[in-house]
Scaffold this active site. Sequence first.
Site, PDB file in Angstrom:
ATOM      1  N   ASP A 116      28.402  14.610  55.680  1.00 22.59           N
ATOM      2  CA  ASP A 116      29.734  14.191  56.108  1.00 22.59           C
ATOM      3  C   ASP A 116      29.736  12.744  56.574  1.00 22.59           C
ATOM      4  O   ASP A 116      28.690  12.176  56.927  1.00 22.59           O
ATOM      5  CB  ASP A 116      30.268  15.109  57.207  1.00 22.59           C
ATOM      6  CG  ASP A 116      29.400  15.095  58.461  1.00 22.59           C
ATOM      7  OD1 ASP A 116      28.156  15.147  58.329  1.00 22.59           O
ATOM      8  OD2 ASP A 116      29.953  15.029  59.581  1.00 22.59           O
TER       9      ASP A 116
ATOM     10  N   ASP B 190      25.390   5.729  56.615  1.00 26.94           N
ATOM     11  CA  ASP B 190      25.471   6.896  57.487  1.00 26.94           C
ATOM     12  C   ASP B 190      26.295   7.984  56.815  1.00 26.94           C
ATOM     13  O   ASP B 190      27.522   7.973  56.902  1.00 26.94           O
ATOM     14  CB  ASP B 190      26.106   6.479  58.823  1.00 26.94           C
ATOM     15  CG  ASP B 190      26.162   7.586  59.847  1.00 26.94           C
ATOM     16  OD1 ASP B 190      25.443   8.580  59.694  1.00 26.94           O
ATOM     17  OD2 ASP B 190      26.942   7.455  60.805  1.00 26.94           O
TER      18      ASP B 190
ATOM     19  N   GLU C 222      27.939  16.695  61.115  1.00 27.94           N
ATOM     20  CA  GLU C 222      27.235  15.980  62.180  1.00 27.94           C
ATOM     21  C   GLU C 222      28.173  15.069  62.958  1.00 27.94           C
ATOM     22  O   GLU C 222      28.032  14.900  64.179  1.00 27.94           O
ATOM     23  CB  GLU C 222      26.088  15.156  61.585  1.00 27.94           C
ATOM     24  CG  GLU C 222      25.139  14.541  62.619  1.00 27.94           C
ATOM     25  CD  GLU C 222      25.604  13.206  63.183  1.00 27.94           C
ATOM     26  OE1 GLU C 222      25.119  12.797  64.247  1.00 27.94           O
ATOM     27  OE2 GLU C 222      26.486  12.564  62.545  1.00 27.94           O
ATOM     28  N   GLU C 223      29.145  14.482  62.272  1.00 26.39           N
ATOM     29  CA  GLU C 223      30.026  13.517  62.922  1.00 26.39           C
ATOM     30  C   GLU C 223      30.991  14.172  63.917  1.00 26.39           C
ATOM     31  O   GLU C 223      31.666  13.465  64.672  1.00 26.39           O
ATOM     32  CB  GLU C 223      30.820  12.731  61.869  1.00 26.39           C
ATOM     33  CG  GLU C 223      29.963  11.935  60.895  1.00 26.39           C
ATOM     34  CD  GLU C 223      29.209  10.782  61.553  1.00 26.39           C
ATOM     35  OE1 GLU C 223      29.335  10.608  62.777  1.00 26.39           O
ATOM     36  OE2 GLU C 223      28.484  10.065  60.841  1.00 26.39           O
TER      37      GLU C 223
ATOM     38  N   HIS D  96      29.998   3.420  60.982  1.00 27.05           N
ATOM     39  CA  HIS D  96      31.260   3.865  61.584  1.00 27.05           C
ATOM     40  C   HIS D  96      32.296   2.746  61.627  1.00 27.05           C
ATOM     41  O   HIS D  96      33.372   2.927  62.195  1.00 27.05           O
ATOM     42  CB  HIS D  96      31.065   4.423  63.003  1.00 27.05           C
ATOM     43  CG  HIS D  96      30.376   5.740  63.036  1.00 27.05           C
ATOM     44  ND1 HIS D  96      30.435   6.580  64.122  1.00 27.05           N
ATOM     45  CD2 HIS D  96      29.611   6.383  62.127  1.00 27.05           C
ATOM     46  CE1 HIS D  96      29.729   7.679  63.887  1.00 27.05           C
ATOM     47  NE2 HIS D  96      29.209   7.563  62.671  1.00 27.05           N
TER      48      HIS D  96
END
Length: 464
Positions: free
Chosen positions: A98, A131, A165-166, A436
């Site tokens: 994700d 990421d 995970e986020e 991010h």
Amino acid sequence: MMRIPLLLALLLLPLASLQAGPAAENLAAAVRFATISHQDRNQVDEQAFLGLHAFLRETYPQTFAQLEVKVINDFSLVLVWRGSETTAKPVLFTAHMDVVPVEPGTEADWTHPAFDGVIENGVIYGRGTLDDKLGVISLLEAVERLLARSYAPARTVVFAFGHDEEVSGVQGAGEIARYLKEEGFYFDWMVDEGGMMFNDNPLVPGEQVALIGVAEKLYLTLIFRVEGEGGHSSRPPRVTTIGRLAAAVKKVEDNPFPARIVPPIDAMLERMAPHVDFPQSFLFNNLWLSDWLIARIMESNPTTAAFVQTTTALTMFNAGVKENVIPQMAEARINFRLLPGDSAEMVIERVTELVDDPAVKITRAANTARQAPVAQIDGPGFVQVSRAVEAVYPNTLVLPYMLPATTDVRHYLDLADNHYRFHGALIGMEQGAQIHGTDEQLSVASFEKTVDIAVQMIQMGTQP
């Protein structure tokens, strides 16, 4: 010997040097699946995750044919590569599928749209290139290459790819961990995301540095809530709910936690000592005397402050529905990232004393995570990851460090002796801000080397 005309050679050279290989193309293709984690789970595009699964199965046919594959909670994946020595403890490599959404209003600031997966001028653009589709694709590329060479591991290796995970990883890594525990797995060591390589680390000028995470900060969010008299803005109370809340959060923000050197930052500095000039070399070699001074210096630099402080970040402030109506309720959220040794209870006690206002109710947001222990720097996992880096990037300074953020490691604390964090991408320090953030990208050359490091980590980690 036939000579290529100079003009033709100049035209062909950049085309050849910038051509992406299949690994980079596969990362770009994975980016095109908008596997976004939203706080509101109803907004998640489930078809994007299922599409990514189908792509992975098609792209890595030998991996999905020869390894044991288990889908966890519909969208996470576990792959088990059985080793020949059944008595040896297995190892675990993890990553997540994700990604975070693009902040609304910043779309035009991207060189290419975040989910177009464009490769241009030797750079892969898109959300997830750092990421953490970087981790997923590099590990699968490595396995597929090893299978093509008929490589057979002596030690069993497990790959776990979570899907949330986020947004805490509870449904992904949390369920993966529960499944692995039920299957009787216990790992000698594991490697997740969170460490990278940098060619411009300000603490060690002129050195190429690999940072292997041996610790991470504990994630804690506190909710500040004030209730009071509302009504028409023409008849305001002496102190409004917004005013009281603003005063409270300002006290917290104006009083940061004191800086101090903690493990593993002390070990990182000691290993830096031979590679820096005086007086830094003296200070790093004599932390018993200079730790307070170094902590002060690192605190003053935004790049290094998070390594020596439990950090305070005011992230949400909600109050009011109309400009001429005084709200009866105001709420704020402050996110803390705790140094090893600090506890949530300690933070709550300190914050409550700072605010010193019983009208401000302070509660802890739901979070059951525990502080991950500091992994062994002289342990076999750290040694093998270091050797993998050195095999691909000779003369690199390998350092232990603390990840100032949080990873899925929190869900695997009871499943491994040591927890490390490292994917072998080589980037610049400023590029780290794209994680991010806006215009996330990775060079093709760096990604190819990331795959090479993944191959080395798997090979070295699965030897007896």
